[in-house]
Design a protein around this motif. Sequence first.
Motif, PDB file in Angstrom:
ATOM      1  N   ALA A 164      46.213  43.020  13.948  1.00 40.33           N
ATOM      2  CA  ALA A 164      45.960  44.451  13.746  1.00 40.33           C
ATOM      3  C   ALA A 164      45.342  45.128  14.973  1.00 40.33           C
ATOM      4  CB  ALA A 164      45.090  44.657  12.507  1.00 40.33           C
ATOM      5  N   PRO A 165      44.330  44.536  15.647  1.00 40.97           N
ATOM      6  CA  PRO A 165      43.762  45.206  16.822  1.00 40.97           C
ATOM      7  C   PRO A 165      44.785  45.433  17.938  1.00 40.97           C
ATOM      8  CG  PRO A 165      42.275  43.496  16.046  1.00 40.97           C
ATOM      9  CD  PRO A 165      43.553  43.324  15.288  1.00 40.97           C
ATOM     10  N   VAL A 166      45.723  44.515  18.104  1.00 39.43           N
ATOM     11  CA  VAL A 166      46.743  44.677  19.152  1.00 39.43           C
ATOM     12  C   VAL A 166      47.691  45.817  18.795  1.00 39.43           C
ATOM     13  CG1 VAL A 166      48.601  43.544  20.426  1.00 39.43           C
ATOM     14  CG2 VAL A 166      46.581  42.238  19.763  1.00 39.43           C
ATOM     15  N   LEU A 167      48.049  45.890  17.511  1.00 34.97           N
ATOM     16  CA  LEU A 167      48.924  46.992  17.091  1.00 34.97           C
ATOM     17  C   LEU A 167      48.203  48.337  17.224  1.00 34.97           C
ATOM     18  CD1 LEU A 167      50.560  45.372  13.936  1.00 34.97           C
ATOM     19  CD2 LEU A 167      51.477  45.520  16.252  1.00 34.97           C
ATOM     20  N   ARG A 168      46.910  48.346  16.873  1.00 30.25           N
ATOM     21  CA  ARG A 168      46.145  49.584  17.035  1.00 30.25           C
ATOM     22  C   ARG A 168      46.029  49.959  18.519  1.00 30.25           C
ATOM     23  NH1 ARG A 168      43.068  47.572  12.516  1.00 30.25           N
ATOM     24  NH2 ARG A 168      41.611  46.502  13.933  1.00 30.25           N
ATOM     25  N   ALA A 169      45.910  48.931  19.383  1.00 33.86           N
ATOM     26  CA  ALA A 169      45.850  49.195  20.825  1.00 33.86           C
ATOM     27  C   ALA A 169      47.155  49.829  21.302  1.00 33.86           C
ATOM     28  CB  ALA A 169      45.577  47.896  21.583  1.00 33.86           C
ATOM     29  N   MET A 170      48.284  49.393  20.745  1.00 33.91           N
ATOM     30  CA  MET A 170      49.573  49.975  21.135  1.00 33.91           C
ATOM     31  C   MET A 170      49.635  51.440  20.721  1.00 33.91           C
ATOM     32  SD  MET A 170      53.448  48.573  20.497  1.00 33.91           S
ATOM     33  CE  MET A 170      53.296  48.447  18.713  1.00 33.91           C
ATOM     34  N   VAL A 171      49.134  51.739  19.511  1.00 30.29           N
ATOM     35  CA  VAL A 171      49.100  53.133  19.061  1.00 30.29           C
ATOM     36  C   VAL A 171      48.190  53.959  19.972  1.00 30.29           C
ATOM     37  CG1 VAL A 171      48.378  54.658  17.191  1.00 30.29           C
ATOM     38  CG2 VAL A 171      49.632  52.563  16.675  1.00 30.29           C
ATOM     39  N   SER A 172      47.007  53.399  20.282  1.00 32.51           N
ATOM     40  CA  SER A 172      46.064  54.119  21.149  1.00 32.51           C
ATOM     41  C   SER A 172      46.655  54.331  22.537  1.00 32.51           C
ATOM     42  CB  SER A 172      44.749  53.338  21.251  1.00 32.51           C
ATOM     43  OG  SER A 172      44.115  53.257  19.998  1.00 32.51           O
ATOM     44  N   ALA A 173      47.399  53.337  23.036  1.00 30.51           N
ATOM     45  CA  ALA A 173      48.023  53.465  24.355  1.00 30.51           C
ATOM     46  C   ALA A 173      49.069  54.579  24.353  1.00 30.51           C
ATOM     47  CB  ALA A 173      48.666  52.139  24.765  1.00 30.51           C
ATOM     48  N   LEU A 174      49.810  54.724  23.261  1.00 27.48           N
ATOM     49  CA  LEU A 174      50.774  55.818  23.147  1.00 27.48           C
ATOM     50  C   LEU A 174      50.060  57.167  23.144  1.00 27.48           C
ATOM     51  CD1 LEU A 174      53.201  54.328  20.471  1.00 27.48           C
ATOM     52  CD2 LEU A 174      53.895  55.161  22.738  1.00 27.48           C
ATOM     53  N   GLU A 175      48.917  57.206  22.481  1.00 30.39           N
ATOM     54  CA  GLU A 175      48.192  58.469  22.349  1.00 30.39           C
ATOM     55  C   GLU A 175      47.521  58.897  23.652  1.00 30.39           C
ATOM     56  OE1 GLU A 175      47.022  58.207  17.593  1.00 30.39           O
ATOM     57  OE2 GLU A 175      45.608  57.498  19.122  1.00 30.39           O
ATOM     58  N   VAL A 176      47.369  57.969  24.589  1.00 31.15           N
ATOM     59  CA  VAL A 176      46.742  58.304  25.868  1.00 31.15           C
ATOM     60  C   VAL A 176      47.487  59.440  26.565  1.00 31.15           C
ATOM     61  CG1 VAL A 176      46.407  57.444  28.241  1.00 31.15           C
ATOM     62  CG2 VAL A 176      45.605  56.091  26.291  1.00 31.15           C
ATOM     63  N   ASP A 177      48.791  59.465  26.423  1.00 30.65           N
ATOM     64  CA  ASP A 177      49.601  60.465  27.119  1.00 30.65           C
ATOM     65  C   ASP A 177      49.927  61.669  26.246  1.00 30.65           C
ATOM     66  OD1 ASP A 177      49.726  59.039  29.528  1.00 30.65           O
ATOM     67  OD2 ASP A 177      51.295  57.748  28.715  1.00 30.65           O
ATOM     68  N   ILE A 178      49.364  61.716  25.036  1.00 30.99           N
ATOM     69  CA  ILE A 178      49.605  62.877  24.175  1.00 30.99           C
ATOM     70  C   ILE A 178      48.492  63.888  24.426  1.00 30.99           C
ATOM     71  CG2 ILE A 178      49.915  63.681  21.793  1.00 30.99           C
ATOM     72  CD1 ILE A 178      50.779  60.890  21.020  1.00 30.99           C
ATOM     73  N   HIS A 179      48.648  64.684  25.452  1.00 32.38           N
ATOM     74  CA  HIS A 179      47.661  65.723  25.764  1.00 32.38           C
ATOM     75  C   HIS A 179      48.399  66.921  26.329  1.00 32.38           C
ATOM     76  CE1 HIS A 179      48.056  64.809  30.067  1.00 32.38           C
ATOM     77  NE2 HIS A 179      48.074  63.530  29.698  1.00 32.38           N
ATOM     78  N   THR A 180      47.792  68.074  26.186  1.00 27.70           N
ATOM     79  CA  THR A 180      48.414  69.314  26.672  1.00 27.70           C
ATOM     80  C   THR A 180      47.320  70.288  27.059  1.00 27.70           C
ATOM     81  OG1 THR A 180      49.843  71.168  26.106  1.00 27.70           O
ATOM     82  CG2 THR A 180      48.595  70.188  24.316  1.00 27.70           C
ATOM     83  N   ASN A 181      47.635  71.164  27.917  1.00 29.48           N
ATOM     84  CA  ASN A 181      46.624  72.108  28.395  1.00 29.48           C
ATOM     85  C   ASN A 181      46.375  73.257  27.427  1.00 29.48           C
ATOM     86  OD1 ASN A 181      46.197  70.711  30.754  1.00 29.48           O
ATOM     87  ND2 ASN A 181      47.897  71.742  31.823  1.00 29.48           N
ATOM     88  N   ASP A 182      47.262  73.452  26.447  1.00 27.47           N
ATOM     89  CA  ASP A 182      47.080  74.601  25.569  1.00 27.47           C
ATOM     90  C   ASP A 182      46.870  74.215  24.106  1.00 27.47           C
ATOM     91  OD1 ASP A 182      49.516  73.623  24.987  1.00 27.47           O
ATOM     92  OD2 ASP A 182      50.652  75.438  25.475  1.00 27.47           O
ATOM     93  N   THR A 183      46.621  72.929  23.849  1.00 32.22           N
ATOM     94  CA  THR A 183      46.408  72.485  22.469  1.00 32.22           C
ATOM     95  C   THR A 183      45.213  71.539  22.405  1.00 32.22           C
ATOM     96  OG1 THR A 183      48.777  72.625  22.001  1.00 32.22           O
ATOM     97  CG2 THR A 183      47.423  71.370  20.464  1.00 32.22           C
TER      98      THR A 183
END
Length: 285
Positions: free
Chosen positions: A205-224
């Motif tokens: 489970a921690p490795v799968l959660r790390a994969m999700v967190s790694a995907l979320e690292v690049d989910i950012h935007t300047n207007d949201t």
Amino acid sequence: MGVKRELRIAHDKKRRKLVAELDELERRIASERRLAGEMERAAIELAFDAAGGDRRKLSEQAELNTKKAEHLMQAQNLEYLAAPVRDAITTAELELSRYSLEEAHERVVETVSDLPAIAKQLSTMIEPIAIAFSEFKKKIDTAAREALPLIARGDDERVRSLASRLRTVMFRGIRAQMASDFHTHGVDFFTGEPFEASTFDGVVAPVLRAMVSALEVDIHTNDTAIPGRTTFRLKTNVVGLFGLTLRFGEIVSLPTEDADVKKLVERGDLETVDEPTLDKMEEGA
């Protein structure tokens, strides 16, 4: 019941019968000797009067000595009967030890002979588990094939650690739970080998959660603005966060309350990038 066990039981019954017979003979021998002793003591009590010329006492003394001799003779007769019984018991006990040893061999042979059938039963129990794990691994592999290129962004080094953990996570998880469960029941297959956790899900489970967190690292935007996350700029290279290798100057979205993120902020490895708040976004709307 095994043949040797039946022989041992029958022979032990024979030995017990001989012991019972000897016990009865020895009881009778002891009784005869006790009576002889009583006759002797009674005769001694009459000795003074008999020696003084009391013919009646002398006659009684002689009769007591005769009875004493009879009891002693009977005790000796019984000893003659007991002797071969004692010899038979000695022989029976020696033979019994041999039968017991043969029975032990027979019992072990029977036990070992049962093991192949148990092994076959265990084999049928393992296959369905293997199928379930195989299906789960396929799902992990599919998720990894889709996720890693997105996370890597053309830089394989960025996901090298995460990819390595994903490749071996199933194997590590299975070994971890096997080591823990088997150890609980007295079987140690993996002595001294360290594991991240004691259960399969505790490793996976921690490795799968790390994969999700790694995907979320690049989910950012300047207007949201994203609740619970902050956009940072890296002030140095960071290795290992969510299994990633992040480079100096990268802009990343990280969970604000994550313990590792907090440590990086405290060390000055991350700086916050100005981003709109939810309040400002609502005002703009």
